[in-house]
Design a protein around this motif. Structure first.
Motif, PDB file in Angstrom:
ATOM      1  N   LYS A  38      59.183  65.339  15.850  1.00 31.84           N
ATOM      2  CA  LYS A  38      59.894  66.338  16.177  1.00 31.84           C
ATOM      3  C   LYS A  38      59.957  65.974  17.944  1.00 31.84           C
ATOM      4  O   LYS A  38      59.245  65.674  18.743  1.00 31.84           O
ATOM      5  CB  LYS A  38      59.264  67.570  16.506  1.00 31.84           C
ATOM      6  CG  LYS A  38      60.025  68.840  16.825  1.00 31.84           C
ATOM      7  CD  LYS A  38      59.462  69.966  16.635  1.00 31.84           C
ATOM      8  CE  LYS A  38      58.394  70.484  17.743  1.00 31.84           C
ATOM      9  NZ  LYS A  38      57.586  71.856  17.541  1.00 31.84           N
ATOM     10  N   MET A  39      61.165  66.149  18.700  1.00 30.17           N
ATOM     11  CA  MET A  39      61.560  66.120  19.983  1.00 30.17           C
ATOM     12  C   MET A  39      61.014  66.980  20.839  1.00 30.17           C
ATOM     13  O   MET A  39      60.844  68.308  20.267  1.00 30.17           O
ATOM     14  CB  MET A  39      63.146  65.899  20.470  1.00 30.17           C
ATOM     15  CG  MET A  39      63.853  64.773  20.223  1.00 30.17           C
ATOM     16  SD  MET A  39      63.073  63.512  21.029  1.00 30.17           S
ATOM     17  CE  MET A  39      63.856  62.113  20.214  1.00 30.17           C
ATOM     18  N   GLN A  40      59.899  66.736  21.801  1.00 33.16           N
ATOM     19  CA  GLN A  40      59.264  67.374  22.507  1.00 33.16           C
ATOM     20  C   GLN A  40      59.412  67.434  23.852  1.00 33.16           C
ATOM     21  O   GLN A  40      59.860  66.372  24.463  1.00 33.16           O
ATOM     22  CB  GLN A  40      57.722  67.387  22.008  1.00 33.16           C
ATOM     23  CG  GLN A  40      57.412  67.633  20.610  1.00 33.16           C
ATOM     24  CD  GLN A  40      55.892  67.226  20.231  1.00 33.16           C
ATOM     25  OE1 GLN A  40      54.808  67.521  21.150  1.00 33.16           O
ATOM     26  NE2 GLN A  40      55.714  66.807  18.937  1.00 33.16           N
ATOM     27  N   THR A  97      61.491  68.954  25.893  1.00 32.69           N
ATOM     28  CA  THR A  97      62.911  68.729  26.012  1.00 32.69           C
ATOM     29  C   THR A  97      63.367  69.355  27.172  1.00 32.69           C
ATOM     30  O   THR A  97      63.010  70.697  27.290  1.00 32.69           O
ATOM     31  CB  THR A  97      63.701  69.225  24.798  1.00 32.69           C
ATOM     32  OG1 THR A  97      63.102  70.282  24.289  1.00 32.69           O
ATOM     33  CG2 THR A  97      63.434  67.883  23.708  1.00 32.69           C
ATOM     34  N   GLY A 145      63.484  64.116  26.271  1.00 33.30           N
ATOM     35  CA  GLY A 145      62.848  64.643  25.227  1.00 33.30           C
ATOM     36  C   GLY A 145      61.884  63.285  24.753  1.00 33.30           C
ATOM     37  O   GLY A 145      62.228  62.152  24.996  1.00 33.30           O
ATOM     38  N   ASP A 168      59.287  61.869  21.558  1.00 34.36           N
ATOM     39  CA  ASP A 168      58.645  61.944  20.252  1.00 34.36           C
ATOM     40  C   ASP A 168      57.725  60.726  19.914  1.00 34.36           C
ATOM     41  O   ASP A 168      57.257  60.245  20.815  1.00 34.36           O
ATOM     42  CB  ASP A 168      59.891  61.925  18.975  1.00 34.36           C
ATOM     43  CG  ASP A 168      60.478  60.518  18.944  1.00 34.36           C
ATOM     44  OD1 ASP A 168      60.365  59.623  19.870  1.00 34.36           O
ATOM     45  OD2 ASP A 168      61.504  60.179  18.067  1.00 34.36           O
ATOM     46  N   SER A 224      58.925  57.253  21.535  1.00 37.47           N
ATOM     47  CA  SER A 224      58.952  57.003  22.779  1.00 37.47           C
ATOM     48  C   SER A 224      57.690  57.167  23.876  1.00 37.47           C
ATOM     49  O   SER A 224      57.518  56.695  24.721  1.00 37.47           O
ATOM     50  CB  SER A 224      60.083  58.037  23.617  1.00 37.47           C
ATOM     51  OG  SER A 224      60.058  58.852  23.028  1.00 37.47           O
ATOM     52  N   LEU A 267      68.138  61.275  26.413  1.00 35.73           N
ATOM     53  CA  LEU A 267      68.510  61.557  24.970  1.00 35.73           C
ATOM     54  C   LEU A 267      70.097  61.588  25.106  1.00 35.73           C
ATOM     55  O   LEU A 267      70.854  62.288  24.219  1.00 35.73           O
ATOM     56  CB  LEU A 267      68.100  62.831  24.405  1.00 35.73           C
ATOM     57  CG  LEU A 267      66.377  62.636  24.015  1.00 35.73           C
ATOM     58  CD1 LEU A 267      65.940  63.775  23.498  1.00 35.73           C
ATOM     59  CD2 LEU A 267      66.025  61.468  23.204  1.00 35.73           C
ATOM     60  N   VAL A 285      70.554  62.730  19.875  1.00 37.08           N
ATOM     61  CA  VAL A 285      69.704  63.569  18.535  1.00 37.08           C
ATOM     62  C   VAL A 285      70.768  63.925  17.749  1.00 37.08           C
ATOM     63  O   VAL A 285      70.826  64.093  16.451  1.00 37.08           O
ATOM     64  CB  VAL A 285      68.894  64.775  19.326  1.00 37.08           C
ATOM     65  CG1 VAL A 285      68.340  65.723  18.033  1.00 37.08           C
ATOM     66  CG2 VAL A 285      67.872  64.361  20.392  1.00 37.08           C
ATOM     67  N   ARG A 311      66.238  53.263  18.636  1.00 38.20           N
ATOM     68  CA  ARG A 311      66.576  54.705  19.109  1.00 38.20           C
ATOM     69  C   ARG A 311      68.178  54.899  18.874  1.00 38.20           C
ATOM     70  O   ARG A 311      68.652  55.957  18.443  1.00 38.20           O
ATOM     71  CB  ARG A 311      66.381  54.916  20.640  1.00 38.20           C
ATOM     72  CG  ARG A 311      66.864  56.318  21.311  1.00 38.20           C
ATOM     73  CD  ARG A 311      66.220  57.688  20.401  1.00 38.20           C
ATOM     74  NE  ARG A 311      64.594  57.581  20.798  1.00 38.20           N
ATOM     75  CZ  ARG A 311      63.711  58.277  20.223  1.00 38.20           C
ATOM     76  NH1 ARG A 311      64.074  58.606  19.060  1.00 38.20           N
ATOM     77  NH2 ARG A 311      62.501  58.313  20.725  1.00 38.20           N
ATOM     78  N   ALA A 360      58.059  59.627  12.891  1.00 39.35           N
ATOM     79  CA  ALA A 360      59.113  59.643  13.711  1.00 39.35           C
ATOM     80  C   ALA A 360      60.270  58.520  13.266  1.00 39.35           C
ATOM     81  O   ALA A 360      61.609  58.546  13.130  1.00 39.35           O
ATOM     82  CB  ALA A 360      58.777  59.119  15.162  1.00 39.35           C
TER      83      ALA A 360
END
Length: 516
Positions: free
Chosen positions: A65-67, A69, A85, A87, A90, A139, A202, A270, A506
């Motif tokens: 999950k993208m966190q 953000t 963001g 994950d 990264s 992103l 995303v 990515r 991820a």
């Protein structure tokens, strides 16, 4: 968490501006030069602490999950957003960048490279850090391009102003190669954004190429892939790298190998894998073929440089070894499987730790002897580092065996998983072709072992000589700058689940088109 990630990206830029301003009287101390170098250590240290806090606060149960953000409209007409963001893919690269930059700043405080004022040096290193961290955190495709480009100018000046012999030519070669690749990459990014109607990475990854025709995907992969391949560097677009590394100051080489090369391979994972899967499938065999040629070519170049009488430069040899190591990363990505991509990401981190340490050590040997020429170092009876500076010799041997992929150290897992990925590539890819690539790559590991062991024998072994050849062993500041890299190399080798536990969910989501 949002604020923390924004601070990590923007903090070094603010620090760079502050470095150029006159220091307040109370902070100048006896030496303004030392004050600005201390400022560099403080800023990079604060960014490292923030990155560690971010890693500790990261939701490790949901690494896909993208966190943290942030999503703010920036240029509404083009639908460009300040979208940040992280994950599981990264986060390790973010922490690696913060760590290596801090260690370089710490090392420079005690061993500033010869050149113009430290003010400009510290400001350039901080701008470089900001651009690299932004590359791993943004992103939005256009923001990614801006961050990707932001590192070129500081690295150019670090080589051109603080480098060694042939520094101007090496700096020009670096900037011309990478700028040319970037112009072509920008066209590919614009093609994706205009055809799909968004630059949001995303959203594009979740769409998984369904909004782009196969021909658009193929053109985009070709254009973006060239820009990323120059930075990686992939054979045959690698020729700027050995010159840049040979001419760069020690900390420039550490950041170039440990951080900048990762930006190219990160872009493949990515952007190209999730957004243009059909185009990647078309080019995967060619990418893998280039990767294994790079592995063999890099190893043979290193063997040629390590041969007695070849006047091989030790920094140049480590630079060529990077071409081979990044070949394994590209082979893992080309397999388009979770195993291969996880191996590529692991090998990225391992290469940053090990090659960063190697460049630090080679820089220390060059400082002590006044040369990195292998024939001069070896002399009649060998450089005998084990006898003259046992700790330095022992650490150089450790970094060399880590680089050749000894089981139990970080270099082993990434290369092995990349080869496993090639053993059973994604559906639609030719298995016989990838089995051939895997076999060639496996042979490359033997060549790597050969040249690394030759280097250890010629530099570390030999008859100890007294007199003018006596030299200092590892200093306290060197020990402080190098120990974290050696410790993490062992930790990642013995406990690979720390990294793979972050990247695997991820990667699975990425390859499944945004579905966990």
């Amino acid at each position: 968490m949002q604020f923390l990630l924004a601070f990590i990206v923007v903090g070094p830029l603010i620090g760079a501006v502050a470095a150029l301003l006159p220091a307040p009287p109370g902070l100048k101390g006896k030496s303004p030069d030392q004050a600005v170098l201390r400022h560099g250590v403080t800023v990079t240290g604060a960014i490292l602490i923030a990155a560690i806090v971010l890693a500790l606060g990261f939701d490790h149960d949901h690494p896909s999950k993208m966190q943290a953000t942030t999503d703010i409209s920036w240029i509404p007409a083009l639908d460009v957003r300040i979208h940040l963001g992280i994950d599981g893919i990264s986060l390790p690269l973010l922490v690696l960048t913060a760590l290596l930059t801090f260690l370089c700043a710490l090392y420079s405080y005690f061993k500033m490279p010869e050149g113009p004022s430290p003010k400009a040096f510290v400001a350039l290193v901080l701008v470089l850090e900001s651009g690299t961290l932004a590359t791993f955190a943004v992103l939005d495709l256009l923001l990614f391009f801006l961050a990707f480009e932001m590192v070129l100018i500081p690295m150019y000046f670090l080589i051109a102003r603080w480098g060694g012999a042939q520094k101007q030519a090496a700096a020009w070669k670096f900037i011309l190669y990478t700028l040319l690749g970037s112009v072509i990459m920008l066209l590919g990014l614009l093609l994706i954004g205009l055809r799909s109607g968004t630059f949001d990475m995303v959203a594009l990854a979740t769409d998984n190429g369904r909004g782009l025709t196969s021909s658009v995907q193929v053109i985009a992969v070709l254009a973006i892939g060239i820009g990323l391949a120059v930075k990686t560097p992939m054979w045959p677009l690698h020729s700027w790298l050995p010159d840049a590394h040979t001419a760069a100051p020690t900390v420039g080489s550490v950041l170039l190998a440990g951080v900048l090369l990762k930006m190219g391979t990160y872009g493949f994972v990515r952007i190209l894998l999730p957004i243009t899967p059909d185009g990647m499938q078309t080019f995967a065999p060619y990418l893998a073929a280039s990767a294994v040629v790079g592995i063999i070519y890099g190893s043979l170049a290193c063997l040629a440089l390590a041969r007695p009488g070849s006047k091989g430069d030790l920094k140049r040899l480590i630079a060529y070894s990077s071409v081979g190591h990044m070949g394994f990363v590209l082979l893992g990505i080309a397999s388009m499987t979770p195993t291969g991509v996880n191996g590529a990401l692991f090998a990225n981190i391992a290469h940053g730790l090990i090659t960063g340490l190697l460049f630090f050590l080679v820089g220390a040997v060059k400082d002590r002897y006044g040369t990195a020429d292998l024939d001069t170092l070896s002399g009649a009876t060998g450089a005998a580092l084990y006898g003259r500076a046992p700790r330095l010799g022992g650490l150089l041997a450790f970094a060399a065996v880590a680089s050749l992929g000894l089981p139990g150290l970080a270099g082993f897992w990434g290369e092995m998983l990349a080869l496993f990925g090639a053993f059973d590539p994604a559906d639609g890819l030719s298995r016989p072709a990838f089995l051939t690539f895997m076999s060639i790559g496996a042979f490359g590991t033997l060549l790597t072992a050969a040249y690394m062991l030759i280097v250890v024998r010629r530099v570390c072994m030999g008859e100890k000589r007294e007199g003018p050849h006596r030299m200092a062993d590892i200093q306290t500041y060197e020990f402080a700058a190098w120990t974290p890299l050696a410790a993490l190399t062992v930790l990642a080798g013995l406990w690979p689940a720390v990294l793979l536990g972050l990247t695997d969910p991820a990667v699975q989501k990425l390859l499944a088109g945004g579905k966990s």
